[in-house]
Design a protein around this motif. Sequence first.
Motif, PDB file in Angstrom:
ATOM      1  N   PRO A  28       0.671  -1.198  -0.033  1.00 60.91           N
ATOM      2  CA  PRO A  28      -0.041   0.050  -0.008  1.00 60.91           C
ATOM      3  C   PRO A  28       0.616   1.249   0.031  1.00 60.91           C
ATOM      4  CG  PRO A  28      -0.621  -1.619   1.824  1.00 60.91           C
ATOM      5  CD  PRO A  28       0.585  -2.151   1.218  1.00 60.91           C
ATOM      6  N   ASP A  29       0.388   2.258  -0.488  1.00 64.75           N
ATOM      7  CA  ASP A  29       1.075   3.646  -0.506  1.00 64.75           C
ATOM      8  C   ASP A  29       1.624   4.172   0.772  1.00 64.75           C
ATOM      9  OD1 ASP A  29       0.606   3.779  -3.228  1.00 64.75           O
ATOM     10  OD2 ASP A  29      -1.128   5.247  -3.201  1.00 64.75           O
ATOM     11  N   ASP A  30       0.946   3.932   1.640  1.00 67.36           N
ATOM     12  CA  ASP A  30       1.575   4.380   3.092  1.00 67.36           C
ATOM     13  C   ASP A  30       2.630   3.710   3.477  1.00 67.36           C
ATOM     14  OD1 ASP A  30      -0.032   1.980   3.592  1.00 67.36           O
ATOM     15  OD2 ASP A  30      -0.386   2.729   5.710  1.00 67.36           O
ATOM     16  N   LYS A  31       2.849   2.199   3.353  1.00 68.94           N
ATOM     17  CA  LYS A  31       4.088   1.548   3.459  1.00 68.94           C
ATOM     18  C   LYS A  31       5.146   1.974   2.489  1.00 68.94           C
ATOM     19  CE  LYS A  31       1.869  -1.752   6.041  1.00 68.94           C
ATOM     20  NZ  LYS A  31       1.055  -0.962   6.988  1.00 68.94           N
ATOM     21  N   LYS A  32       4.825   2.095   1.111  1.00 72.53           N
ATOM     22  CA  LYS A  32       5.908   2.744   0.262  1.00 72.53           C
ATOM     23  C   LYS A  32       6.492   3.926   0.704  1.00 72.53           C
ATOM     24  CE  LYS A  32       3.510   1.990  -3.417  1.00 72.53           C
ATOM     25  NZ  LYS A  32       2.906   1.586  -4.728  1.00 72.53           N
ATOM     26  N   LEU A  33       5.457   4.916   1.206  1.00 77.22           N
ATOM     27  CA  LEU A  33       6.136   6.130   1.498  1.00 77.22           C
ATOM     28  C   LEU A  33       6.772   5.980   2.946  1.00 77.22           C
ATOM     29  CD1 LEU A  33       5.987   9.432   1.343  1.00 77.22           C
ATOM     30  CD2 LEU A  33       3.726   9.205   2.695  1.00 77.22           C
ATOM     31  N   ALA A  34       6.468   5.089   3.613  1.00 72.92           N
ATOM     32  CA  ALA A  34       7.243   4.967   4.997  1.00 72.92           C
ATOM     33  C   ALA A  34       8.699   4.461   4.561  1.00 72.92           C
ATOM     34  CB  ALA A  34       6.892   3.926   6.054  1.00 72.92           C
ATOM     35  N   ILE A  35       8.788   3.449   3.466  1.00 76.33           N
ATOM     36  CA  ILE A  35      10.043   3.015   3.252  1.00 76.33           C
ATOM     37  C   ILE A  35      10.767   4.035   2.532  1.00 76.33           C
ATOM     38  CG2 ILE A  35      11.187   1.455   1.471  1.00 76.33           C
ATOM     39  CD1 ILE A  35       8.565  -0.516   2.147  1.00 76.33           C
ATOM     40  N   SER A  36      10.556   5.142   1.661  1.00 80.80           N
ATOM     41  CA  SER A  36      11.154   6.060   0.921  1.00 80.80           C
ATOM     42  C   SER A  36      11.656   6.797   1.874  1.00 80.80           C
ATOM     43  CB  SER A  36      10.120   6.548  -0.100  1.00 80.80           C
ATOM     44  OG  SER A  36       9.347   7.578   0.583  1.00 80.80           O
ATOM     45  N   ARG A  37      11.130   6.920   3.149  1.00 82.07           N
ATOM     46  CA  ARG A  37      11.435   8.005   4.140  1.00 82.07           C
ATOM     47  C   ARG A  37      12.787   7.447   5.015  1.00 82.07           C
ATOM     48  NH1 ARG A  37       5.840  11.022   5.919  1.00 82.07           N
ATOM     49  NH2 ARG A  37       5.641  12.105   3.848  1.00 82.07           N
TER      50      ARG A  37
END
Length: 92
Positions: A68-77
């Motif tokens: 999900p987008d929230d998990k991908k965003l967390a990984i990118s940060r």
Amino acid sequence: MNVILDDLKTTDAEIILGARVKEINYEEGTVKAEKDGVESIYQGDYVVSTVSIGVMRNKPEIFNPELPDDKKLAISRVDMATFTKIFCSFKQ
């Protein structure tokens, strides 16, 4: 890691170390992994994978379906570091 392994040894959980994970399908509860050149499919309620942040960023296809987008965003940060742990929990 040893704490997790010690805890799992008290259950009937199958512990596979040193396998190259090819896919984590968290909807079907399966993990495709390769060890010693042999591909196997494992089923279970949980998987503990120690892939690096770099792998999670550069090989997102390891997760099926896509994270999900929230998990991908967390990984990118998350900054690359010597030692970082990320725990992803999914609702069933």
